[in-house]
Design a protein around this motif. Structure first.
Motif, PDB file in Angstrom:
ATOM      1  N   GLU A  83       0.759  -0.882   0.221  1.00 28.44           N
ATOM      2  CA  GLU A  83      -0.077  -0.030   0.397  1.00 28.44           C
ATOM      3  C   GLU A  83       0.980   0.933   0.306  1.00 28.44           C
ATOM      4  N   ASN A  84       0.429   2.630  -0.978  1.00 32.37           N
ATOM      5  CA  ASN A  84       1.054   3.243  -0.941  1.00 32.37           C
ATOM      6  C   ASN A  84       2.249   3.285  -1.305  1.00 32.37           C
ATOM      7  N   PHE A  85       3.038   2.031  -1.895  1.00 33.55           N
ATOM      8  CA  PHE A  85       4.031   2.316  -2.515  1.00 33.55           C
ATOM      9  C   PHE A  85       5.052   2.202  -1.243  1.00 33.55           C
ATOM     10  N   ALA A  86       5.055   1.260  -0.323  1.00 36.18           N
ATOM     11  CA  ALA A  86       5.291   0.063   1.210  1.00 36.18           C
ATOM     12  C   ALA A  86       4.832  -1.253   0.863  1.00 36.18           C
ATOM     13  N   PHE A  87       5.693  -1.904   1.571  1.00 37.37           N
ATOM     14  CA  PHE A  87       5.362  -3.166   2.347  1.00 37.37           C
ATOM     15  C   PHE A  87       4.943  -3.252   3.283  1.00 37.37           C
ATOM     16  N   ASN A  88       4.068  -3.538   3.950  1.00 39.06           N
ATOM     17  CA  ASN A  88       3.582  -3.380   5.531  1.00 39.06           C
ATOM     18  C   ASN A  88       2.664  -4.516   6.209  1.00 39.06           C
ATOM     19  N   PRO A  89       3.894  -5.471   7.413  1.00 36.51           N
ATOM     20  CA  PRO A  89       4.413  -4.649   7.765  1.00 36.51           C
ATOM     21  C   PRO A  89       5.682  -4.835   7.129  1.00 36.51           C
ATOM     22  N   PRO A  90       7.111  -3.886   7.596  1.00 36.40           N
ATOM     23  CA  PRO A  90       8.377  -3.137   6.531  1.00 36.40           C
ATOM     24  C   PRO A  90       9.326  -4.906   7.010  1.00 36.40           C
ATOM     25  N   THR A  91       8.717  -5.445   8.332  1.00 37.43           N
ATOM     26  CA  THR A  91       9.217  -6.924   8.603  1.00 37.43           C
ATOM     27  C   THR A  91       8.427  -7.473   9.453  1.00 37.43           C
ATOM     28  N   LEU A  92       8.554  -9.478   8.904  1.00 35.16           N
ATOM     29  CA  LEU A  92       7.776 -10.233   8.825  1.00 35.16           C
ATOM     30  C   LEU A  92       8.015 -11.084   9.441  1.00 35.16           C
ATOM     31  N   THR A  93       8.733 -11.963  10.937  1.00 38.37           N
ATOM     32  CA  THR A  93       8.815 -12.749  11.652  1.00 38.37           C
ATOM     33  C   THR A  93       7.567 -13.732  11.909  1.00 38.37           C
ATOM     34  N   VAL A  94       7.966 -15.231  10.462  1.00 40.73           N
ATOM     35  CA  VAL A  94       7.143 -16.351  10.843  1.00 40.73           C
ATOM     36  C   VAL A  94       8.070 -17.844  11.393  1.00 40.73           C
ATOM     37  N   PRO A  95       7.419 -19.158  11.374  1.00 44.77           N
ATOM     38  CA  PRO A  95       8.452 -19.925  12.109  1.00 44.77           C
ATOM     39  C   PRO A  95       8.322 -21.034  10.619  1.00 44.77           C
ATOM     40  N   ALA A  96       9.839 -21.808  10.277  1.00 47.88           N
ATOM     41  CA  ALA A  96       9.649 -22.041   9.422  1.00 47.88           C
ATOM     42  C   ALA A  96       8.184 -23.288   8.895  1.00 47.88           C
ATOM     43  N   GLY A  97       8.576 -23.237   7.639  1.00 50.70           N
ATOM     44  CA  GLY A  97       7.034 -23.587   7.049  1.00 50.70           C
ATOM     45  C   GLY A  97       5.869 -23.160   6.868  1.00 50.70           C
ATOM     46  N   THR A  98       5.995 -22.057   7.179  1.00 55.70           N
ATOM     47  CA  THR A  98       4.822 -20.628   7.163  1.00 55.70           C
ATOM     48  C   THR A  98       4.665 -20.400   5.581  1.00 55.70           C
ATOM     49  N   THR A  99       3.508 -20.272   5.223  1.00 60.65           N
ATOM     50  CA  THR A  99       3.459 -19.561   3.989  1.00 60.65           C
ATOM     51  C   THR A  99       3.177 -17.767   4.294  1.00 60.65           C
ATOM     52  N   ALA A 131      14.873 -21.457   7.740  1.00 59.16           N
ATOM     53  CA  ALA A 131      14.927 -20.336   8.525  1.00 59.16           C
ATOM     54  C   ALA A 131      16.672 -19.284   7.866  1.00 59.16           C
ATOM     55  N   GLY A 132      16.201 -17.971   7.981  1.00 57.49           N
ATOM     56  CA  GLY A 132      17.041 -17.223   7.387  1.00 57.49           C
ATOM     57  C   GLY A 132      16.298 -16.272   7.653  1.00 57.49           C
ATOM     58  N   THR A 133      16.995 -14.912   6.809  1.00 59.52           N
ATOM     59  CA  THR A 133      16.254 -13.616   6.420  1.00 59.52           C
ATOM     60  C   THR A 133      16.497 -13.633   5.462  1.00 59.52           C
ATOM     61  N   TYR A 134      14.604 -13.613   5.009  1.00 58.44           N
ATOM     62  CA  TYR A 134      14.789 -13.269   3.092  1.00 58.44           C
ATOM     63  C   TYR A 134      15.025 -11.620   2.894  1.00 58.44           C
ATOM     64  N   LYS A 135      16.010 -10.641   2.189  1.00 58.28           N
ATOM     65  CA  LYS A 135      15.305  -9.316   1.708  1.00 58.28           C
ATOM     66  C   LYS A 135      15.125  -9.202   0.789  1.00 58.28           C
ATOM     67  N   TYR A 136      13.775  -8.262   0.257  1.00 63.58           N
ATOM     68  CA  TYR A 136      12.648  -8.402  -0.799  1.00 63.58           C
ATOM     69  C   TYR A 136      12.800  -6.763  -1.052  1.00 63.58           C
ATOM     70  N   ALA A 138      11.341  -4.843   2.204  1.00 59.11           N
ATOM     71  CA  ALA A 138      11.107  -5.175   3.088  1.00 59.11           C
ATOM     72  C   ALA A 138      11.935  -7.183   3.175  1.00 59.11           C
ATOM     73  N   THR A 139      11.612  -7.314   4.750  1.00 59.86           N
ATOM     74  CA  THR A 139      12.422  -8.144   5.292  1.00 59.86           C
ATOM     75  C   THR A 139      11.196  -9.480   5.955  1.00 59.86           C
ATOM     76  N   VAL A 140      11.601 -10.389   5.839  1.00 57.24           N
ATOM     77  CA  VAL A 140      10.499 -11.742   6.107  1.00 57.24           C
ATOM     78  C   VAL A 140      12.268 -12.368   6.621  1.00 57.24           C
ATOM     79  N   VAL A 141      11.478 -12.969   8.465  1.00 59.47           N
ATOM     80  CA  VAL A 141      12.778 -13.459   9.281  1.00 59.47           C
ATOM     81  C   VAL A 141      12.137 -14.818   8.940  1.00 59.47           C
ATOM     82  N   VAL A 142      12.314 -15.208   8.914  1.00 66.16           N
ATOM     83  CA  VAL A 142      11.943 -16.770   8.988  1.00 66.16           C
ATOM     84  C   VAL A 142      13.031 -17.698  10.543  1.00 66.16           C
ATOM     85  N   GLN A 143      12.274 -17.674  11.256  1.00 65.15           N
ATOM     86  CA  GLN A 143      12.873 -18.826  12.688  1.00 65.15           C
ATOM     87  C   GLN A 143      12.950 -20.475  12.451  1.00 65.15           C
TER      88      GLN A 143
END
Length: 101
Positions: free
Chosen positions: A27-43, A81-86, A96-101
């Protein structure tokens, strides 16, 4: 008693179902949330809420969506697991970033 099978029915406008798991809105040329933390296996599902097309491209090449028009969606399952910047490949200032734990 009236025959209910012949009664007219009214239905609202169809709406897309909400994503079942974690979601990122564009939205408004931004990813919301800018950082998302999820467990491995999450879609994770991204939804473009802007009128302009966007896509989702990981900096490490793990995933890449096609271009998404307004209300378009893209989902990706994070298995490791890892940090995925996109970024948005169309508008690379959108990050933005997805952090997978």
């Amino acid at each position: 008693m009236p025959d209910m099978t012949s009664m007219p029915t009214t239905a609202g406008a169809p709406t897309a179902p909400a994503p079942a798991g974690p979601a990122v809105n564009i939205e408004n040329f931004a990813f919301n949330p800018p950082t998302l933390t999820v467990p491995a296996g999450t879609t994770v599902t991204w939804t473009n809420k802007d009128e302009e097309p966007h896509n989702v491209v990981s900096e490490d090449g793990a995933f890449r969506s096609p271009g998404m028009d307004a209300q378009g969606t893209f989902s990706y399952q994070f298995t490791k697991a890892g940090t995925y910047k996109y970024v948005c490949g169309i508008h690379p200032f959108m990050k933005a970033t997805v952090v997978v734990q």
